[in-house]
Every structure is written in structure tokens, then in C-alpha cells.
Design an enzyme around this catalytic site. Structure first.
Site, PDB file in Angstrom:
ATOM      1  N   GLU A 142       0.983  -1.151  -0.258  1.00 37.53           N
ATOM      2  CA  GLU A 142       0.126  -0.098  -0.141  1.00 37.53           C
ATOM      3  C   GLU A 142       0.910   0.881  -0.306  1.00 37.53           C
ATOM      4  OE1 GLU A 142      -4.012   1.321   2.175  1.00 37.53           O
ATOM      5  OE2 GLU A 142      -2.403   0.470   3.250  1.00 37.53           O
ATOM      6  N   HIS A 229      -9.842  -0.120   0.907  1.00 40.02           N
ATOM      7  CA  HIS A 229     -10.348   1.198   1.789  1.00 40.02           C
ATOM      8  C   HIS A 229     -11.749   1.810   0.678  1.00 40.02           C
ATOM      9  CE1 HIS A 229      -7.640   3.157   1.703  1.00 40.02           C
ATOM     10  NE2 HIS A 229      -6.747   2.398   2.676  1.00 40.02           N
ATOM     11  N   ARG A 240     -22.124  15.399  -9.891  1.00 38.07           N
ATOM     12  CA  ARG A 240     -22.256  16.142 -11.321  1.00 38.07           C
ATOM     13  C   ARG A 240     -19.849  15.812 -11.206  1.00 38.07           C
ATOM     14  NH1 ARG A 240     -24.383  21.751  -9.457  1.00 38.07           N
ATOM     15  NH2 ARG A 240     -25.676  21.921 -10.607  1.00 38.07           N
ATOM     16  N   GLY A 262     -17.009   1.480  12.482  1.00 34.18           N
ATOM     17  CA  GLY A 262     -17.847   2.366  13.027  1.00 34.18           C
ATOM     18  C   GLY A 262     -17.243   4.143  13.225  1.00 34.18           C
ATOM     19  N   HIS A 264     -14.433   4.585  10.408  1.00 31.84           N
ATOM     20  CA  HIS A 264     -13.928   4.780   8.593  1.00 31.84           C
ATOM     21  C   HIS A 264     -15.588   5.291   8.000  1.00 31.84           C
ATOM     22  CE1 HIS A 264      -9.777   3.648   9.913  1.00 31.84           C
ATOM     23  NE2 HIS A 264      -9.887   3.609   8.944  1.00 31.84           N
ATOM     24  N   ASP A 287      -7.884  -3.253   8.012  1.00 26.81           N
ATOM     25  CA  ASP A 287      -6.469  -2.029   7.833  1.00 26.81           C
ATOM     26  C   ASP A 287      -6.044  -1.784   9.000  1.00 26.81           C
ATOM     27  OD1 ASP A 287      -5.057  -0.159   6.727  1.00 26.81           O
ATOM     28  OD2 ASP A 287      -6.972   1.210   7.205  1.00 26.81           O
ATOM     29  N   ALA A 325      -5.173   6.517  11.071  1.00 25.95           N
ATOM     30  CA  ALA A 325      -3.949   6.035  10.384  1.00 25.95           C
ATOM     31  C   ALA A 325      -4.555   4.912  10.721  1.00 25.95           C
ATOM     32  CB  ALA A 325      -2.719   6.812  11.622  1.00 25.95           C
ATOM     33  N   GLY A 326      -5.152   3.839   9.620  1.00 30.68           N
ATOM     34  CA  GLY A 326      -5.878   2.720   9.728  1.00 30.68           C
ATOM     35  C   GLY A 326      -6.645   2.466  10.848  1.00 30.68           C
TER      36      GLY A 326
END
Length: 403
Positions: A142, A229, A240, A262, A264, A287, A325-326
Site C-alpha cells: 500500500e 478501503h 456532478r 464505525g 471509517h 486495515d 491512521a488505519g
């Protein structure tokens, strides 16, 4: 893509019968079923066992009142138990593995964090050995080939454009164990790198991207098959300018990762993704970083420091300070949220946490469902959907009462 094969197991090993539980089978949940485990593999799976395996030889474990689901498969996890896969320390990496296994994740892909290419290559060499030993299923890079505008918890000064030559260096460093790489396809070299990954049998994932709807469609046509994610670290869905979210949700070739902690994702957004993509195209991930399974405090994430407060991890300093951070999530919690708060059925949750990610990784011949001949990877849940037992390849990692 790296694919491990199940080890040859002796036929004279003890037999264990798991009896009386509800069993999440591919065809649906059955009541008072029975699973026979022998030689690390699933033997028979019976839909009904009213006599608790009476007359069957072997050690019988009465799991009446419990639910048995396949072992969870996490395609995106960075750390846990105070450890990190970015450490290049085999023992620390095993701490991460063991932490998540206790929470039901019996197969996992180790995710790295953006760093200098030589550092990532060193990490990959260590992780590759763990894949070859059967401790991990693969490696997910990643970064560093992601957008500086959507870097999230990745160090901006270490990011770089996805030059196919650099992509190849990391794949070579993984010695055939790379499963996935996240790329921002709008960057110079992005589409060429997606094609390279697809040709190499490595999953090309779209994430940490500032891509438009049309550019994301191009990436999918070039071979991208995963949304890293979804919703996080990418432009929001606009009426648009629909951006990457709409392109990734609508295309049947794409599996979308969702972090169901709950934090992210708002529950309504998660439910929207499930409805739009369908249960067969979602993969719940953690993650997770080093604080998963641990208390609040300070933890490393690659070269950065992360503060965990009330279970939420945020970068503590530098230009990205305050960014999430994760997570500190474990997949048992994601399962419980799915069926108790998000309105998913047990069957849908099993798809999201086991069947779909196993199919994505190409290991569904041995994992992801409770079927004869597959590895005996399973999780035993009580009536509150809390873990009371975890079995991996026929061995109890968390032993239920009476086992």
C-alpha cells in the site's frame, strides 16, 4: 499472485467432531449441524445432528447454542498486538499474525506502509519467508505509488509516481508472494503499472487516489479489480463529479474493501455500498495497525508515530497530523457489527469476511467456506457473536469450553 497449497497431512490423525452448532454453509445456515475434522481438514459437514454425533468415533465437542463460521480472511492488515508488518522483524510479524488469529482471522495478507524502495524490499523479503512458511497468504504493497493529495497516513515526502520499473522492483523483492498493490491510476505511469500488475497475476487496487470517474473506469479496463478501503482516501461521491467511488461501486469486476469499525464509515454509507455492490463483491478488512488487540497509547506505523485514543488511531505529528491512521479493528468485531448493527445476515457477513476475500486471493479451494476437503479453518461464536473458539488447520488456537 502467490498461492499456497495445503500441506500433505497424515490420515491416521485423531478425529474431532463438532456437534450441535448452527453451521454457516455456502447454501445457508443450518441448525444443529455436525463437522468432522481429521488431519487438519474438514471431513464431513452434516446439516442435522440431533444425536450430537452419537455412534461416531472421535472426540466430540458439544457446541449446542453456538454458531460456526469459516475462518476470516483479511486482505488488508498492517499490524496488531503492538507489532507491525513494516518492522522487517520476523518475530514481530508473527506477533501480528498470532494476535489476529486469536480474533478469528485464519488467513491474512500483510500490508506494508509507504517507505523508501530499499526499505520496502527488505520488508518484503522477510514477509515472503513467512508466506513460504504458511504463516501469511501474501503481501500487499500500500504505497508508495499513491496520490500526495490523498496520502492519509502515508508520509508525503516518500510518495512517488508509479514507474513500472519501480513496481517491478517490489514484485521481484517479494519473490512471487505479492498478492496486491495499491496504485493511484491518475499518476504518471499509473495505467501502465496497473497493466503490469494484472499481467503478473497481482491484484491491482485503486486507492489513495484523486482519480476522476473516467480515469477510474480506464484503470478498471486496464485490469484493476479492487477498491482499497472504498470511500476513504479518495474524493467523495458528487452529483456532478462522481469520482472513483461510483466507478468502483458500479463495476462487477471490482471487489470493494470496507472498514466496518464505525469510525471509517457511517453505517448508512456501509449499507449503501452493500446494496450497490451486492454481498458477493464486498470484502471487510481491518486495515489494522499495531494497536489492534491492545490498549490506547502511542504506536509506530511505518516511519510515523500514531496516537490511539478511545480506540481511534491518528497520526500524532507532521504534515498529516490528525489523519486517521488505519484502525484498531479485528475481524470478529467487524462480523459482530455486521449482523447486530448493520442489518447484514450471517450469510452476507460470511461472504464479506471469508468467501469473497478467499476467492479474490485465489485460495478458495482451501479456505473461505466450510466444505469437505478444505482446511479446517473455523470460528466458533456464542449467541452474542463473540469468539469462543478458533481452529486453524485442525488445531485449536482458542479452545471452546469442553474441547
Amino acid at each position: 499472485m502467490a498461492q499456497q497449497q495445503s500441506a500433505q497431512r497424515p490420515s491416521d490423525t485423531p478425529r474431532t467432531i463438532l456437534a450441535g452448532a448452527r453451521i454457516a454453509r455456502p447454501s445457508g445456515v443450518v441448525e444443529r449441524g455436525r463437522i468432522t475434522v481429521e488431519g487438519g481438514l474438514i471431513g464431513d459437514v452434516h446439516s442435522r445432528d440431533p444425536d450430537l454425533a452419537e455412534g461416531v468415533s472421535g472426540s466430540v465437542v458439544d457446541l449446542t447454542g453456538h454458531l460456526i463460521v469459516p475462518g476470516f480472511v483479511d486482505v488488508h492488515v498492517h499490524g496488531g498486538g503492538g507489532g507491525s508488518f513494516s518492522s522487517a522483524d520476523p518475530e514481530e510479524c508473527l506477533t501480528v499474525v498470532e494476535t489476529h488469529r486469536r480474533h478469528g482471522t485464519t488467513s491474512m495478507v500483510a500490508s506494508t506502509v509507504t517507505g523508501e524502495l530499499p526499505d520496502l524490499a527488505r520488508q518484503a523479503a522477510v514477509l515472503a519467508e513467512l508466506v513460504q512458511q504458511g504463516e501469511l497468504t501474501g503481501i500487499h504493497f500500500e504505497g508508495p505509488f499513491i496520490s500526495p493529495h490523498r496520502c492519509g497516513a502515508h508520509q508525503p515526502e516518500l510518495l512517488r509516481d508509479p514507474d513500472p520499473a519501480d513496481v517491478r522492483k517490489l514484485l521481484d523483492a517479494a519473490h512471487g508472494t505479492a498478492s496486491m498493490m495499491t496504485v493511484a491510476p491518475e499518476l504518471p505511469g499509473g495505467l501502465a503499472s496497473v497493466r503490469l500488475l494484472a499481467d503478473a497475476g497481482v491484484i491491482a487496487a485503486v486507492g489513495h487516489t484523486d482519480s476522476s470517474y473516467d480515469a477510474t473506469r480506464e484503470a478498471i479496463d486496464a485490469g484493476a479489480t479492487v477498491a482499497t478501503h472504498l470511500f476513504n482516501a479518495m474524493p467523495t461521491l458528487g452529483h456532478r463529479a462522481p469520482g472513483p467511488v461510483a466507478a468502483l461501486l458500479e463495476d462487477e469486476r471490482v471487489t470493494v474493501e470496507l472498514i466496518n469499525d464505525g469510525t471509517h464509515l457511517h453505517p448508512a454509507v456501509l449499507q449503501l455500498a452493500v446494496r450497490e455492490a451486492g454481498a458477493e463483491r464486498i470484502a471487510f478488512i481491518t486495515d489494522a495497525m499495531g494497536a489492534a488487540g491492545m490498549n490506547d497509547g502511542m504506536y509506530p506505523l511505518g516511519p510515523m508515530q500514531v496516537e490511539v485514543r478511545d480506540g481511534v488511531a491518528r497520526i500524532s505529528e507532521g504534515p498529516t497530523a490528525g489523519s486517521i491512521a488505519g484502525s484498531t479493528l479485528t475481524l470478529d468485531r467487524a462480523f459482530k457489527r455486521a449482523v447486530t448493527l448493520d442489518g447484514l445476515t450471517v450469510d452476507q457477513a460470511v461472504q464479506a469476511l471469508s468467501a469473497n476475500p478467499a476467492r479474490l486471493l485465489g485460495i478458495d479451494d482451501r479456505a473461505g467456506s466450510l466444505q469437505t476437503g478444505k482446511d479446517a479453518d473455523l470460528v466458533v461464536l456464542d449467541t452474542s457473536y463473540d469468539v469462543v473458539g478458533v481452529m486453524r488447520r485442525g488445531e485449536w488456537l482458542v479452545r471452546p469450553k469442553g474441547a
